[in-house]
Motif scaffolding. Structure first.
Motif, short mmCIF file in Angstrom:
data_model
loop_
_atom_site.label_atom_id
_atom_site.label_comp_id
_atom_site.label_asym_id
_atom_site.label_seq_id
_atom_site.Cartn_x
_atom_site.Cartn_y
_atom_site.Cartn_z
N UNK A 294 0.63 -1.41 -0.55
CA UNK A 294 0.51 0.04 -0.07
C UNK A 294 0.92 1.34 0.11
N UNK A 295 2.37 0.78 -0.22
CA UNK A 295 3.11 2.23 0.24
C UNK A 295 4.16 1.97 -0.59
N UNK A 296 5.09 2.50 -1.16
CA UNK A 296 6.73 2.39 -1.55
C UNK A 296 7.54 3.43 -1.53
N UNK A 297 8.39 3.14 -0.71
CA UNK A 297 9.24 3.37 -0.17
C UNK A 297 10.88 3.73 -0.60
N UNK A 298 11.36 4.48 -1.58
CA UNK A 298 12.74 4.09 -2.54
C UNK A 298 13.57 5.67 -1.74
N UNK A 299 15.03 5.21 -1.85
CA UNK A 299 15.45 5.51 -1.42
C UNK A 299 17.10 5.35 -2.13
N UNK A 300 18.12 6.24 -2.59
CA UNK A 300 19.52 5.83 -3.56
C UNK A 300 20.42 6.68 -2.48
N UNK A 301 20.85 6.29 -2.12
CA UNK A 301 22.54 7.24 -1.72
C UNK A 301 23.39 6.89 -2.49
#
Length: 345
Positions: A294-301
């Protein structure tokens, strides 16, 4: 499916450890007697981060996530040898709003982590994030402060509650000890922009990912966890893959009313990397689960020496898992997450 996380499922033989054991030998290498899995934290990890062996490869962290009917909140505090990565993340399940307070401390991280789980406080203090984790009577108290979010939650530990501990060996120099503790009843308060929100007892759950080890530089993994009630029973789902493939160890388990069933299979993960919000599938001979986000958390470092790409979906688990009695246990509307992570660290 555009992306598949792991190869076809296969059974592995794993040894249950029932007495305390040190993760490392005196020279810092992996203690062969520590390789296996546990129902309670029995592995001592004080050797990680000490001495010259594995310098730059040592990784130590505590990650806690709390799910409530209205919010998801996650806390991370870590020392990856040359940096500290810390954060508070919050999702309002009603509106979809997210808040992130992140801190990256290069050089000497300002963090206090116990050598062995539960044997001292956890402390992070930066300008962006303050985190304090303490063992208290009957559980673990989680406190955190950011510019917009304050957390004060107790992850209760019911009598007899079991958690999965696993030592994953890549070699005698590179190895990981993880504790995945799911379905911990939670209560307390989360304050967002000055407005308090209850973490209601009986409807809220805490999950711990505790890690101590020495990692390869380039590694990818899948991880899924969920906590809730189905058919009047407390259900905890713990599944993982990719990073453990070929090691002889897995991090898969089912917890029912606090009792753990070890799943000794390399499971098959199937999901669409072109559409992360499509249903995920995790399957094997004893597992048949679908995860609906129900929710997407995307992170790029990308900081040269340290890089991370994370796709973490929050949602609900459905399906069935075979417990140690041989009976299938139904899983329905169990809230949690599934993630695909690729790190260079």
């Amino acid at each position: 499916m555009t992306g598949t996380g792991t190869r076809p499922s296969r059974a592995v033989h794993e040894r249950e450890i029932t007495t305390p054991v040190a993760l490392t030998l005196p020279d810092g290498r992996l203690n062969p007697d520590a390789v296996g899995w546990t129902r309670t934290p029995l592995v001592r990890t004080d050797g990680i981060g000490r001495g010259l062996l594995g310098r730059g490869r040592n990784k130590r962290w505590e990650y806690w996530a709390v799910t409530t009917p209205t919010h998801v909140v996650a806390l991370v505090t870590s020392d990856i040898d040359y940096a500290g990565v810390h954060g508070i993340w919050l999702l309002d399940r009603r509106t979809g709003e997210t808040i992130s307070h992140d801190a990256l401390a290069l050089g000497l991280p300002r963090v206090a982590l116990p050598g062995t789980l539960g044997e001292g406080p956890v402390r992070t203090r930066t300008r962006q994030v303050r985190i304090a984790i303490d063992e208290v009577d009957g559980g673990t108290r989680l406190r955190a402060v950011g510019a917009r979010v304050r957390v004060d939650v107790v992850a209760h530990r019911p009598p007899g509650h079991e958690s999965l501990g696993v030592v994953v060996p890549w070699s005698d120099r590179l190895f990981q000890y993880t504790v995945k503790d799911v379905a911990r009843p939670a209560s307390g308060t989360v304050v967002v922009d000055g407005v308090p929100h209850a973490v209601p007892t009986g409807e809220s759950w805490a999950v711990l990912d505790h890690g101590r080890g020495r990692w390869p530089y380039d590694v990818a993994w899948c991880w899924g966890a969920g906590s809730g009630r189905t058919d009047g029973r407390v259900i905890g789902v713990q599944v993982g893959g990719r990073w453990t493939d070929g090691t002889g160890s897995t991090e898969n388990a089912l917890v029912v009313d606090g009792r753990l069933t070890k799943i000794s299979e390399e499971l098959t993960w199937s999901y669409d990397t072109a559409d992360w919000m499509a249903p995920w599938r995790v399957t094997g001979e004893t597992v048949d689960l679908t995860f609906e986000p129900f929710h997407l958390k995307e992170s790029v470092t990308d900081l040269a020496v340290f890089a991370s790409v994370t796709h973490q979906c929050f949602g609900t688990w459905h399906g069935r898992v075979r417990e140690r009695s041989g009976a299938w246990v139904r899983v329905a509307d169990v809230v949690g997450w599934a993630e695909d992570v690729h790190n260079r660290w």
